[in-house]
Design a protein around this motif. Structure first.
Motif, PDB file in Angstrom:
ATOM      1  N   ALA A 114       0.836  -1.201   0.000  1.00 10.51           N
ATOM      2  CA  ALA A 114       0.000   0.000   0.000  1.00 10.51           C
ATOM      3  C   ALA A 114       0.874   1.256   0.000  1.00 10.51           C
ATOM      4  CB  ALA A 114      -0.928  -0.001   1.209  1.00 10.51           C
ATOM      5  N   VAL A 115       1.939   1.227   0.775  1.00  8.19           N
ATOM      6  CA  VAL A 115       2.847   2.373   0.847  1.00  8.19           C
ATOM      7  C   VAL A 115       3.653   2.500  -0.454  1.00  8.19           C
ATOM      8  CG1 VAL A 115       4.817   3.373   2.073  1.00  8.19           C
ATOM      9  CG2 VAL A 115       2.969   2.262   3.361  1.00  8.19           C
ATOM     10  N   ALA A 116       4.153   1.366  -0.958  1.00  8.61           N
ATOM     11  CA  ALA A 116       4.936   1.387  -2.209  1.00  8.61           C
ATOM     12  C   ALA A 116       4.081   1.884  -3.364  1.00  8.61           C
ATOM     13  CB  ALA A 116       5.479  -0.009  -2.520  1.00  8.61           C
ATOM     14  N   LEU A 117       2.828   1.434  -3.402  1.00  5.64           N
ATOM     15  CA  LEU A 117       1.927   1.849  -4.481  1.00  5.64           C
ATOM     16  C   LEU A 117       1.678   3.355  -4.426  1.00  5.64           C
ATOM     17  CD1 LEU A 117      -0.204   1.122  -6.764  1.00  5.64           C
ATOM     18  CD2 LEU A 117      -1.870   1.157  -4.911  1.00  5.64           C
ATOM     19  N   ALA A 118       1.383   3.847  -3.228  1.00  4.78           N
ATOM     20  CA  ALA A 118       1.116   5.283  -3.077  1.00  4.78           C
ATOM     21  C   ALA A 118       2.323   6.095  -3.549  1.00  4.78           C
ATOM     22  CB  ALA A 118       0.784   5.606  -1.618  1.00  4.78           C
ATOM     23  N   VAL A 140       1.135  -7.189  -4.656  1.00  4.85           N
ATOM     24  CA  VAL A 140       1.491  -6.299  -5.777  1.00  4.85           C
ATOM     25  C   VAL A 140       0.470  -6.437  -6.905  1.00  4.85           C
ATOM     26  CG1 VAL A 140       3.156  -6.037  -7.675  1.00  4.85           C
ATOM     27  CG2 VAL A 140       3.943  -6.012  -5.305  1.00  4.85           C
ATOM     28  N   ALA A 141       0.123  -7.680  -7.255  1.00  3.76           N
ATOM     29  CA  ALA A 141      -0.814  -7.910  -8.363  1.00  3.76           C
ATOM     30  C   ALA A 141      -2.190  -7.325  -8.030  1.00  3.76           C
ATOM     31  CB  ALA A 141      -0.907  -9.401  -8.663  1.00  3.76           C
ATOM     32  N   ALA A 142      -2.647  -7.530  -6.799  1.00  6.04           N
ATOM     33  CA  ALA A 142      -3.982  -7.060  -6.419  1.00  6.04           C
ATOM     34  C   ALA A 142      -4.047  -5.537  -6.330  1.00  6.04           C
ATOM     35  CB  ALA A 142      -4.383  -7.686  -5.075  1.00  6.04           C
ATOM     36  N   HIS A 143      -3.089  -4.935  -5.646  1.00  3.95           N
ATOM     37  CA  HIS A 143      -3.127  -3.484  -5.449  1.00  3.95           C
ATOM     38  C   HIS A 143      -2.924  -2.755  -6.778  1.00  3.95           C
ATOM     39  CE1 HIS A 143      -3.094  -3.235  -0.927  1.00  3.95           C
ATOM     40  NE2 HIS A 143      -2.851  -4.510  -1.122  1.00  3.95           N
ATOM     41  N   GLU A 194      17.362  -1.054 -15.446  1.00  7.67           N
ATOM     42  CA  GLU A 194      17.045  -0.949 -16.879  1.00  7.67           C
ATOM     43  C   GLU A 194      15.629  -0.498 -17.165  1.00  7.67           C
ATOM     44  OE1 GLU A 194      17.456  -4.570 -18.928  1.00  7.67           O
ATOM     45  OE2 GLU A 194      19.636  -4.552 -18.741  1.00  7.67           O
ATOM     46  N   ARG A 195      14.708  -0.810 -16.258  1.00 10.48           N
ATOM     47  CA  ARG A 195      13.293  -0.543 -16.514  1.00 10.48           C
ATOM     48  C   ARG A 195      12.787   0.572 -15.604  1.00 10.48           C
ATOM     49  NH1 ARG A 195      14.107  -3.617 -20.136  1.00 10.48           N
ATOM     50  NH2 ARG A 195      12.890  -5.388 -20.871  1.00 10.48           N
ATOM     51  N   PRO A 196      11.857   1.387 -16.121  1.00  7.66           N
ATOM     52  CA  PRO A 196      11.331   2.493 -15.299  1.00  7.66           C
ATOM     53  C   PRO A 196      10.209   2.027 -14.381  1.00  7.66           C
ATOM     54  CG  PRO A 196      10.345   2.562 -17.474  1.00  7.66           C
ATOM     55  CD  PRO A 196      11.243   1.350 -17.458  1.00  7.66           C
ATOM     56  N   TRP A 197      10.337   0.837 -13.832  1.00  5.26           N
ATOM     57  CA  TRP A 197       9.274   0.255 -13.021  1.00  5.26           C
ATOM     58  C   TRP A 197       9.496   0.523 -11.533  1.00  5.26           C
ATOM     59  CZ3 TRP A 197       9.627  -5.334 -15.478  1.00  5.26           C
ATOM     60  CH2 TRP A 197       9.209  -5.251 -16.811  1.00  5.26           C
ATOM     61  N   ALA A 198       8.396   0.526 -10.800  1.00  4.24           N
ATOM     62  CA  ALA A 198       8.479   0.625  -9.346  1.00  4.24           C
ATOM     63  C   ALA A 198       8.583  -0.782  -8.777  1.00  4.24           C
ATOM     64  CB  ALA A 198       7.243   1.333  -8.800  1.00  4.24           C
ATOM     65  N   PHE A 199       9.800  -1.226  -8.533  1.00  2.00           N
ATOM     66  CA  PHE A 199       9.990  -2.525  -7.879  1.00  2.00           C
ATOM     67  C   PHE A 199       9.786  -2.312  -6.381  1.00  2.00           C
ATOM     68  CE2 PHE A 199      12.080  -3.627 -11.822  1.00  2.00           C
ATOM     69  CZ  PHE A 199      11.925  -5.009 -11.932  1.00  2.00           C
ATOM     70  N   MET A 204      11.847   0.865  -4.575  1.00  2.00           N
ATOM     71  CA  MET A 204      10.870   1.507  -3.691  1.00  2.00           C
ATOM     72  C   MET A 204      11.082   1.076  -2.237  1.00  2.00           C
ATOM     73  SD  MET A 204       9.266   3.207  -5.907  1.00  2.00           S
ATOM     74  CE  MET A 204       7.883   3.817  -4.978  1.00  2.00           C
ATOM     75  N   ARG A 205      12.115   0.291  -1.996  1.00  2.00           N
ATOM     76  CA  ARG A 205      12.269  -0.362  -0.702  1.00  2.00           C
ATOM     77  C   ARG A 205      12.326   0.582   0.500  1.00  2.00           C
ATOM     78  NH1 ARG A 205      15.760  -3.575   2.739  1.00  2.00           N
ATOM     79  NH2 ARG A 205      14.907  -5.660   2.940  1.00  2.00           N
ATOM     80  N   PRO A 206      13.000   1.735   0.396  1.00  2.00           N
ATOM     81  CA  PRO A 206      13.039   2.611   1.575  1.00  2.00           C
ATOM     82  C   PRO A 206      11.636   3.030   2.024  1.00  2.00           C
ATOM     83  CG  PRO A 206      14.684   3.305  -0.033  1.00  2.00           C
ATOM     84  CD  PRO A 206      13.834   2.267  -0.710  1.00  2.00           C
ATOM     85  N   PHE A 207      10.726   3.197   1.079  1.00  2.00           N
ATOM     86  CA  PHE A 207       9.357   3.617   1.398  1.00  2.00           C
ATOM     87  C   PHE A 207       8.512   2.408   1.788  1.00  2.00           C
ATOM     88  CE2 PHE A 207      11.301   5.995  -2.086  1.00  2.00           C
ATOM     89  CZ  PHE A 207      11.515   7.197  -1.432  1.00  2.00           C
ATOM     90  N   TYR A 208       8.571   1.410   0.923  1.00  2.00           N
ATOM     91  CA  TYR A 208       7.856   0.137   1.109  1.00  2.00           C
ATOM     92  C   TYR A 208       8.057  -0.414   2.520  1.00  2.00           C
ATOM     93  CZ  TYR A 208       8.301  -5.065   0.434  1.00  2.00           C
ATOM     94  OH  TYR A 208       8.284  -6.421   0.562  1.00  2.00           O
ATOM     95  N   ALA A 209       9.304  -0.518   2.934  1.00  2.00           N
ATOM     96  CA  ALA A 209       9.613  -1.156   4.216  1.00  2.00           C
ATOM     97  C   ALA A 209       8.972  -0.415   5.388  1.00  2.00           C
ATOM     98  CB  ALA A 209      11.131  -1.248   4.397  1.00  2.00           C
ATOM     99  N   GLU A 210       8.785   0.894   5.241  1.00  2.00           N
ATOM    100  CA  GLU A 210       8.190   1.677   6.322  1.00  2.00           C
ATOM    101  C   GLU A 210       6.773   1.218   6.652  1.00  2.00           C
ATOM    102  OE1 GLU A 210      10.999   3.316   7.736  1.00  2.00           O
ATOM    103  OE2 GLU A 210       9.563   4.947   8.047  1.00  2.00           O
ATOM    104  N   GLY A 211       6.099   0.616   5.672  1.00  2.00           N
ATOM    105  CA  GLY A 211       4.731   0.129   5.903  1.00  2.00           C
ATOM    106  C   GLY A 211       4.649  -0.882   7.032  1.00  2.00           C
TER     107      GLY A 211
END
Lengths: 411, 91
Positions: A114-118, A140-143, A194-199, A204-211
């Motif tokens: 939820a945090v990574a997506l935001a 990831v797939a659901a959100h 290589e890819r402009p994706w939000a992994f 995105m880990r610094p933000f993601y992990a805060e969740g």
């Protein structure tokens, strides 16, 4: 608004502007979100939290991103259940289970995603991706589906069938890798350049992990703004354990607790993948990677990113670290289900079996208020427990047949 | 032995932007030393003050983490690829 100041390297303290980056360019250490805690303290209270939504976003000032719009799945504020029957079985006093199976995709990973997506939406990124052992893939797939983003998840090819179905059903791309999780992870690290994706768990880990901190926030709030004496947390990468500890500390930092928390933090691993428990029990400061072999696939990470910080957290708080066998894991799953009516996945079996072991070793004590974290649902890992959970008897539909099978049973 | 070293984004400023650099060496350590000679600055980023690989740097020889082999002493064969990969990801 958020109270984020910068990203800061946990190793060398160099700071960086907020961006989808995750390692220090100098020393490769992990970047962490740095907050202005004084400003948060001035803008958060028990009352403001109580007036917020019954989701992780009630703690928004302590998160690195503003709450997203309405079209997201509601995450968090899962039940904290008193577990007296399990406590009695284990010889403990006050035991609670944080039941995080009760999230949209039935695992704690909904919180971090939820945090990574935001944050990905804020960065204007269009694809949500991850390296996953299953639960993260589900989330990831659901959100991403609900937010209208594309998703690409990478999983080890030998993952449980249920976790593949519960990912693929959301319609994103599922890439199975011929290798273990650490191989998947390495590929994703290389792809992230290589890819402009939000992994979620790479750039995105610094933000993601805060969740994950929200598990500590909720626990304290649900205990009436008190903290446990001891928590037992499953350890894969170690991120969850370190963030739960950080969460309790932050609550005090922003004035939400009456006293500084003194939470002992213990880790739970499977014997087939126990790099942190091994280092802890050998008194070593070095974490040696392993090749995982355990039914607890969701925490089968042989090269744990936060292994060192997990070791520090356990040692600094006077906790312990247990490793349990596959048989003990299945027994742990059954024990939790039998005593408390909660069906957790194999990682929950690891947590309960480790709780039992740590209690027997005297690390977890009967005079402590203990919280064990159940982070994924048992239906995701049905095969592991299926051989031990079948019908009691098959009979013909007659009273005679029933009486014959159950003679003299009245209640 | 001619081996190629894959450079992560974070270190490409040192390699003039190149994602891959070819060097000579008979072990992983020798190859990394040759990388330092060709593009000074890598060594202090990869190794700590004690000369040990930093704990958040993973080095792979072909498919394998060198910690599963012989570390920086792992022998390399002609044409192999060494990858430098940040350790802090996943979970």
């Amino acid at each position: 608004m958020t109270y984020v100041q910068s990203l800061r390297c946990r190793e060398c303290e160099r700071t960086y502007d907020i961006a989808p980056i995750y390692t220090c360019e100098w020393c490769f250490g992990p970047l962490e979100v740095a907050y202005d805690y004084e400003a948060i303290a001035a803008n958060i209270s028990r009352e403001s939290i109580a007036a917020g939504p019954e989701t992780i976003w009630r703690y928004a000032p302590l998160l690195p991103v503003d709450p997203p719009g309405a079209s997201t799945l509601p995450v968090g504020f899962t039940p904290l259940l008193r577990a007296d029957r399990l406590a009695a079985e284990l010889g403990l006093g006050e035991l609670w289970i944080k039941d995080d199976t009760r999230n949209p995709t039935n695992a704690f990973k909904d919180r971090v995603v939820a945090v990574a997506l935001a944050k990905a939406l804020e960065f204007g990124m269009k694809t949500l991706a991850c390296a996953s052992t299953g639960n993260l893939a589900n989330a990831v797939a659901a959100h991403a589906a609900r937010a209208g983003l594309h998703s690409v998840v990478f999983i080890p090819a030998d993952l449980e069938a249920a976790k593949i179905v519960t990912t693929a059903v959301y319609g994103g791309t599922v890439v199975a890798i011929d290798g273990n999780y650490d191989d998947v992870n390495r590929l994703c690290v290389e792809l992230a350049s290589e890819r402009p994706w939000a992994f979620a768990n790479v750039n995105m880990r610094p933000f993601y992990a805060e969740g994950s901190k929200t598990l500590a926030f909720e626990t304290a709030e649900q205990l009436g703004w008190e903290t446990p004496d001891h928590v037992v947390v499953p350890v894969g990468s170690g991120s969850l354990l370190t963030k739960i500890r950080k969460g309790f500390d932050e609550l005090h930092k922003v004035g939400l607790l009456d006293a500084p928390p003194a939470v002992r933090v213990s880790g739970a691993q499977a014997t087939g993948c126990s790099p942190v428990a091994s280092a802890f029990n050998e008194g070593s400061d070095t974490i040696t990677p392993v090749r995982p072999s355990t039914i607890a696939k969701s925490i089968a990470i042989g090269n744990p990113a936060d292994g060192y910080y997990t070791l520090d957290a356990v040692r600094e708080t006077g906790g312990g670290c247990a490793a349990v066998t596959d048989d003990e894991i299945v027994e742990g799953m059954r024990l939790l289900a039998r005593t408390e009516g909660i069906f957790g996945e194999t990682a929950a079996g690891v947590t309960i079996a480790s709780l039992k072991k740590l209690t027997q070793e005297g690390v977890v004590r009967p005079d402590e208020r203990v919280v064990a974290y159940v982070t994924g649902h048992g239906l995701k890992t049905l095969d592991s427990v299926a051989p031990h959970a079948g019908v009691s008897v098959t009979i013909k539909p007659t009273l005679e047949a029933f009486h014959e099978a159950f003679p003299g049973e009245d209640e | 032995m001619a081996v190629s070293i894959r450079i992560p984004t974070q270190l490409r400023t040192l390699s003039g932007g190149a994602a891959e650099v070819s060097v000579e060496g008979s072990t992983v350590g020798e190859a990394l030393a040759a990388l330092e000679t060709a593009h000074p600055g890598f060594a202090e980023r990869l190794y700590d003050e004690a000369g040990v690989l930093r704990r958040f740097v993973n080095v792979f020889l072909a498919e394998d983490d060198i910690r599963f082999l012989s570390g920086v002493d792992s022998p390399v064969t002609d044409g192999q690829t060494i990858s430098i990969v940040p350790a802090v990801a996943g979970g």
